[in-house]
Scaffold this active site. Structure first.
Site, short mmCIF file in Angstrom:
data_model
loop_
_atom_site.label_atom_id
_atom_site.label_comp_id
_atom_site.label_asym_id
_atom_site.label_seq_id
_atom_site.Cartn_x
_atom_site.Cartn_y
_atom_site.Cartn_z
N GLY A 254 -3.71 0.31 52.53
CA GLY A 254 -4.62 1.12 52.88
C GLY A 254 -5.82 0.84 51.98
N THR A 255 -6.20 0.29 51.25
CA THR A 255 -7.16 -0.87 50.83
C THR A 255 -8.57 -0.54 50.82
OG1 THR A 255 -5.60 -2.45 51.96
CG2 THR A 255 -7.91 -3.16 51.62
N THR A 256 -8.97 -1.29 49.81
CA THR A 256 -10.58 -1.54 49.75
C THR A 256 -10.86 -2.93 49.70
OG1 THR A 256 -10.75 0.66 48.70
CG2 THR A 256 -12.80 -0.96 48.85
#
Length: 243
Positions: free
Chosen positions: A49-51
């Site tokens: 779900g990341t940046t």
């Protein structure tokens, strides 16, 4: 032997029943019932779900990501490396399906090695970005949204590549669920004369801002510095000492 029913034939032989719209289908890269299968998977598949952040500088590029993977509302891993070297002077960040991203990276590494063996030279960043886009356009890597960063004889390059395979070269870019928080930092702190060290700090600030506000991002930071000398990936479980 069971006799096929009329309905079974009508479902397969559309062109013989008056529907000629798909007479040459499926096209390369199409997968039957792909949308239905993706819907059924839902949150069952591990996702980042990341940046992720990419920044271009005069001397190279900097890529940074968080280190959390999620499965629905659960943190499935706190130690995911979301940036990988795929070329002697290029790296790729991942956002989306972990399994698809791992497969994409493996295929890219193999194609890069084959190119170098056949031609006796490193693949250019334009060629590498086209290769990534073609892989994603095939539909075989559902759903991955990478950032490609690399250096060749023309200098540093940052490419934003969406899941459908479109390729945009940028000065800086972001992907993932924490994008809006990271992008706010980049808009404020980016300049076109950043050094590599300054770009590392800006990227760190952007990831930290996302980690503070995005529930799907967290658990540390990966930082990759790419220059004409190679790729250096560092992993930090916290942000202490990165001021």
């Amino acid at each position: 032997m069971r006799t096929p029913t009329h309905d079974e034939f009508s479902g397969r032989l559309d062109s013989l029943n008056g529907d000629h719209s798909n007479v040459f289908g499926p096209e390369l890269g199409e997968f039957s019932h792909a949308e239905r299968r993706a819907t059924e998977l839902g949150d069952k598949e591990t996702k980042t779900g990341t940046t992720t952040v990419g920044i271009k500088t005069e001397d190279g590029v900097v890529l940074a990501t968080d280190m959390r993977a999620s499965m629905g509302y659960m943190v499935s891993s706190k130690d995911v490396q979301k940036v990988e070297e795929i070329h002697p002077t290029a790296a790729l960040t991942i956002a989306g399906s972990v399994s698809a991203a791992q497969s994409l990276i493996s295929n890219l590494k193999a194609e890069v090695r084959l190119y170098e063996a056949r031609r006796g030279e490193d693949m250019s960043m334009q060629a590498l970005s086209t290769l990534v886009g073609n892989f994603l356009r095939s539909g075989a890597f559902f759903v991955v949204q990478p950032i490609l960063g690399g250096v060749d004889e023309d200098g540093g390059h940052i490419y934003s590549i969406d899941p459908a395979g479109s390729i945009l070269e940028e000065e800086y870019t972001v992907t993932g669920s924490g994008s809006q928080y990271a992008l706010g930092v980049l808009e404020r702190e980016y300049s076109d004369d950043l050094s590599v060290d300054e770009a590392k700090q800006v990227a760190t600030n952007a990831i930290r801002a996302a980690v503070e506000r995005d529930l799907a991002s967290g658990n540390g930071i990966n930082i990759a510095v790419v220059t004409d000398e190679g790729v250096d990936v560092q992993r930090h479980q916290n942000f202490e000492g990165l001021e």
